[in-house]
Design a protein around this motif. Structure first.
Motif, PDB file in Angstrom:
ATOM      1  N   ASN A 278     -14.325 -19.300  23.485  1.00 45.32           N
ATOM      2  CA  ASN A 278     -14.358 -19.670  24.893  1.00 45.32           C
ATOM      3  C   ASN A 278     -15.610 -20.503  25.156  1.00 45.32           C
ATOM      4  O   ASN A 278     -16.719 -19.960  25.205  1.00 45.32           O
ATOM      5  CB  ASN A 278     -14.335 -18.441  25.803  1.00 45.32           C
TER       6      ASN A 278
ATOM      7  N   THR B 131     -16.344 -22.360  27.898  1.00 45.24           N
ATOM      8  CA  THR B 131     -16.592 -22.712  29.299  1.00 45.24           C
ATOM      9  C   THR B 131     -17.957 -22.203  29.763  1.00 45.24           C
ATOM     10  O   THR B 131     -18.270 -21.024  29.620  1.00 45.24           O
ATOM     11  CB  THR B 131     -15.494 -22.142  30.207  1.00 45.24           C
TER      12      THR B 131
ATOM     13  N   CYS C 127      -7.733 -21.387  28.785  1.00 45.12           N
ATOM     14  CA  CYS C 127      -7.121 -22.663  28.387  1.00 45.12           C
ATOM     15  C   CYS C 127      -5.632 -22.709  28.716  1.00 45.12           C
ATOM     16  O   CYS C 127      -4.892 -23.486  28.124  1.00 45.12           O
ATOM     17  CB  CYS C 127      -7.340 -22.921  26.899  1.00 45.12           C
TER      18      CYS C 127
ATOM     19  N   PHE D 175      -9.859 -26.014  27.992  1.00 48.48           N
ATOM     20  CA  PHE D 175     -10.889 -25.123  28.508  1.00 48.48           C
ATOM     21  C   PHE D 175     -11.781 -25.960  29.433  1.00 48.48           C
ATOM     22  O   PHE D 175     -12.253 -27.037  29.032  1.00 48.48           O
ATOM     23  CB  PHE D 175     -11.761 -24.579  27.381  1.00 48.48           C
TER      24      PHE D 175
END
Length: 388
Positions: free
Chosen positions: A8, A10, A151, A170
């Motif tokens: 991840n 982000t 995502c 993402f």
């Protein structure tokens, strides 16, 4: 615990006054398309604030992305991206706007027919199909779906809702300022609480695999939502309550609590058909379906239901069946305290409509749902009948 991959990328910018951070997140020479929904971004000044932060960057706007974003709308935006040479997308809104923006990012970069991107279901679209995607950032204004830190998205086409997943979308960053959510209508806040709650139970009330960390985080999210749900609806400018809702909704679907554990998603899949057919809000469909599904599937989920009863609702007395029944009843009562009705009949859907709903599930390939893939159309029918 099951094997898993976790990824991840982000960046989360959380808290009051974080819009200014956008300036450091987007290249100074970017050509930005701001996407938004029905006009609240304009009405409450968020759009103007974002444009001010973007400064001298070239900026265009695309509004009108619907709740349950429509494929036809999104391909128009993708064409603008290609035609105008847009190289960064900035979504202002909730899950629908963010989901739609992810699809725009993929469709604008795809050399084939954009409709093809809806056929992958829960299988991520590989880089052999879409090699790159337009980078995106988000400004969250409706906490619910977790789309700001995952995502995936769900796109509406004709009378179906289609999941779309790709690691290419993402968000590069997401601004989570709880104060930007203060103006939401109460029903949207209630829907968001329920959506986050059911996202969590879909990954938690399955069967045990000794995923202790995942279970404890899930239980913490559920308990937090129970603690602050009514407060954040009644007191929309209670910063602490709203901040806990925003972060709970993000953590509920950013990939953390599903890592290494089984996942269900049957409530969501059946719920999508209720939204498509009758226009019932997504959160409302989940409030209808989750208690009914837990009743019908109580044997398959017995161990985790007992854990849910003890750890989330502090129900430790009585027989196993009594404890399970009480936990399911408390779940229904929680949704209703938020002002959301929990029966199909509350939405004027009668027994005569159940074959129609089951027919839509069949048409969309939803014939073997649940964490064990044994939830047949017959069982879906029983869940719907129990929800009347």
């Amino acid at each position: 615990m099951l094997n898993f991959n976790f990824y991840n990328p982000t960046r989360i910018l959380f808290g009051k006054g974080r819009l200014d951070s956008i300036d450091q997140m987007i290249p100074a020479d970017a050509h930005v398309l701001i996407t938004y929904g029905g006009g609240s971004a304009k009405k409450y000044g968020t759009l103007d604030k974002v444009k001010s932060v973007l400064g001298n960057r070239k900026v265009q706007e695309f509004g009108g992305i619907e709740p349950n974003p429509h494929y036809e709308t999104l391909v128009k935006a993708a064409e603008i991206v290609r035609r105008e040479g847009i190289d960064f997308l900035l979504a202002i809104g909730g899950g629908s706007v963010i989901d739609g923006t992810k699809f725009i990012a993929l469709a604008a970069s795809y050399s084939g027919e954009a409709l093809d991107l809806l056929r992958y279901g829960f299988t991520p679209i590989g880089t052999d199909t879409v090699k790159t995607a337009i980078p995106i950032g988000t400004v969250l204004t409706l906490p619910a779906t977790g789309s700001e830190m995952n995502c995936g998205g769900v796109i509406s086409y004709e009378q179906g809702k289609y999941p779309v997943f790709s690691e290419l979308v993402f968000p590069r960053f997401s601004v989570l300022d709880p104060a930007l959510t203060y103006t939401l209508p109460k029903i949207q806040v209630a829907n968001g609480v329920i959506d986050a709650f059911v996202h969590t139970t879909e990954q938690y009330i399955t069967y045990p695999v000794d995923g202790r960390i995942q279970d404890r985080i899930s239980e913490g999210i559920l308990q937090t939502l129970i603690e602050i749900g009514e407060t954040t609806i009644a007191e929309p400018e209670n910063y602490d309550a709203r901040a806990n809702l925003v972060w709970s909704a993000t953590l509920a679907l950013n990939g953390l609590i599903c890592a290494g554990v089984p996942q269900d998603w049957a409530s969501h899949m059946i719920g999508h058909e209720l939204t498509s057919l009758y226009g019932i809000d997504h959160g409302q469909t989940l409030a209808i379906l989750l208690p009914s599904l837990l009743e019908i599937r109580r044997e398959q989920k017995r161990a985790k239901l007992l854990q849910y009863a003890a750890r989330v609702w502090n129900i430790t007395e009585g027989s196993e069946d009594d404890r399970i029944h009480s936990a399911i009843q408390k779940t229904r009562e929680f949704f209703e305290r938020l002002g959301v009705r929990t029966r199909l009949s509350d939405y004027n859907i009668g027994e005569d409509q159940i074959p129609v709903i089951v027919g839509q599930l069949k048409a969309h390939g939803m014939t073997a749902l649940s964490e064990t893939q044994d939830l047949s159309l017959d069982i879906s029918q029983k869940i719907l009948e129990n929800a009347l």
